[in-house]
Enzyme design. Sequence first.
Site, PDB file in Angstrom:
ATOM      1  CE  LYS A 128     -12.375  -7.989  30.161  1.00  8.01           C
ATOM      2  NZ  LYS A 128     -12.657  -9.336  29.400  1.00  8.01           N
TER       3      LYS A 128
HETATM    4  C1  LIG Z   1     -12.039 -10.816  29.229  1.00  7.90           C
HETATM    5  C2  LIG Z   1     -10.865 -11.385  28.959  1.00  7.90           C
HETATM    6  C3  LIG Z   1     -10.510 -12.058  27.771  1.00  7.90           C
HETATM    7  C4  LIG Z   1     -11.673 -12.528  26.714  1.00  7.90           C
HETATM    8  O1  LIG Z   1     -12.257 -11.563  26.051  1.00  7.90           O
HETATM    9  P1  LIG Z   1     -13.648 -11.997  25.578  1.00  7.90           P
HETATM   10  O2  LIG Z   1     -14.325 -10.833  24.700  1.00  7.90           O
HETATM   11  O3  LIG Z   1     -14.830 -12.168  26.867  1.00  7.90           O
HETATM   12  O4  LIG Z   1     -13.680 -13.521  24.682  1.00  7.90           O
HETATM   13  C5  LIG Z   1      -9.110 -12.560  27.465  1.00  7.90           C
HETATM   14  N1  LIG Z   1      -8.219 -12.129  28.405  1.00  7.90           N
HETATM   15  C6  LIG Z   1      -8.783 -11.406  29.566  1.00  7.90           C
HETATM   16  C7  LIG Z   1      -7.516 -11.268  30.520  1.00  7.90           C
HETATM   17  C8  LIG Z   1      -9.862 -11.179  29.951  1.00  7.90           C
HETATM   18  O5  LIG Z   1      -9.983 -10.481  30.885  1.00  7.90           O
END
Ligand SMILES: *Cc1c(COP(=O)(O)O)cnc(C)c1O
Length: 376
Positions: A187
């Site tokens: 992210k």
């Molecule tokens: C990465 C992501 C998540 C999940 O987040 P995590 O911290 O990896 O559990 C949920 N929704 C979207 C759209 C994502 O890209």
Amino acid sequence: MDRKRIYLSSPTMYGEERAFVQEAFDTNWVAPLGPNVDAFEREMAAYAGVGHAAALSAGTAALHLAAILSGVKQGDVVFASSLTFSASVNPACYEKAVPVFIDSERDTWNMDPDALERAFETWPHPAAVIAVHLYGTPAKIDRIRAICDAHRVPLIEDAAESLGSSFRGKMTGGFGDFGVYSFNGNKIITTSGGGMLVAEDEEAIKRARFLATQARDPARHYQHSCIGYNYRMSNVIAGIGRGQLLHLEEHKAKKQAIYRQYREAFSDIPEISMNPMNPDGESNNWLSCMTIDAASKVTPIKVMDALAEYNVETRPIWKPMHLQPVFAGCGFVQTEEGVSVSEDVFNRGLCLPSDIKNTQEDMDLIISVVRRQFGR
Ligand SMILES: *Cc1c(COP(=O)(O)O)cnc(C)c1O
């Protein structure tokens, strides 16, 4: 392969994280919770322009608590974006809800408000709407919010990919009854893993912290009146987050510059379109993506294979949820007849390397390989 790997989106770390983590060690605040967690929550709430925040072990955990706190129960229908990552919708399924997927609109790739409106004709009482801001592009979240208000349905805003993106001057994540951010490794900022649940409702955030720490009733002994979870972020991890947050604006500016460079570089190739922006908002451009005209002889797979030969990481557009085997048989409301918009984008698109550590030479290489596929 000797050639260095060029990534889609990988962690970029600095010295500040170490300082916050060191402080946690120096004060022996390594155990769960502590000053970094409190500070990271305050800093994130302030950044997002939302009243309250709960730091959690993952964005997925935040989405799960958002579903529980929205009252999602066994057998309830929830409306969710189809074009998203599975973690948007899995947590509602942990509660045994029944997802109904909503197609994308062409102009943002996000949940089409008209299709959402139509979904209420068949399923008048969903327990929640889960809307994503895919790849950082803000959805038409004001219309989605208004539809949820009109039908008195809680809105869960999955801003996992859109931290720093805004719609009409307000940060994404701040429109929902609950907003969710992720600090997973890929992210825009990362804590190695982690998430944040935000809301204006202070009681709801307190309840989230309670559920996230095993739902311990106030008693001398361990006492429980409901099912709890071990979903809290640790004080060490929160230190990494505080250090990363100092660089969020810089990361966003670099991601935006990457998008602009691709757009410029492919502007003379009519078969290529970049992923859409929302003119009423600002995207963090977490991932730059392109689609190829259906009439072109070049396919996304050809482009991805060509880049792979140079050790360049790419990925198809997220496969829509209504096409996933695990969700076979779930309801789906299309934007238009024929091939759905989300499926069409999936068929014709790919994600381009958007790592802020990529050099100009890396960008030049990626661009020239893509251009070559189109005979340029
Ligand atoms: C990465 C992501 C998540 C999940 O987040 P995590 O911290 O990896 O559990 C949920 N929704 C979207 C759209 C994502 O890209």
